[in-house]
Design an enzyme around this catalytic site. Sequence first.
Site, PDB file in Angstrom:
ATOM      1  N   CYS A  37       0.884  -1.134   0.214  1.00  0.00           N
ATOM      2  CA  CYS A  37       0.013  -0.039  -0.041  1.00  0.00           C
ATOM      3  C   CYS A  37       0.897   1.278  -0.091  1.00  0.00           C
ATOM      4  CB  CYS A  37      -0.970  -0.083   1.342  1.00  0.00           C
ATOM      5  SG  CYS A  37      -2.040   1.206   1.283  1.00  0.00           S
ATOM      6  N   PRO A  38       0.692   2.222  -0.868  1.00  0.00           N
ATOM      7  CA  PRO A  38      -0.511   2.362  -1.808  1.00  0.00           C
ATOM      8  C   PRO A  38      -0.242   1.764  -3.121  1.00  0.00           C
ATOM      9  CG  PRO A  38       0.737   4.633  -1.762  1.00  0.00           C
ATOM     10  CD  PRO A  38       1.505   3.243  -0.809  1.00  0.00           C
TER      11      PRO A  38
END
Length: 79
Positions: free
Chosen positions: A17-18
């Site tokens: 993430c991201p």
Amino acid sequence: MLDLKVSKTVDARGAFCPGPLMELIGSMKTEPVGSVIEILSSDHGSAKDIPEWIGKVGHEYIGTEQKEGYWSIVVKKAK
């Protein structure tokens, strides 16, 4: 999941993430309206974060399916 023809598959397995969301955003910019995009992600946060982002920006969330060690998240570009 619905029997939709996926226009593009983005394999973001192994990205944290991201990363998966950013890869999806990049694909959304280049694909035409109406495209169905599948993103594959091994990051558990993607199963929550991507549908939330889709809702905020006005695209269509089709669904999420958990596979062996990753998620398949399918979205449709609406605008």
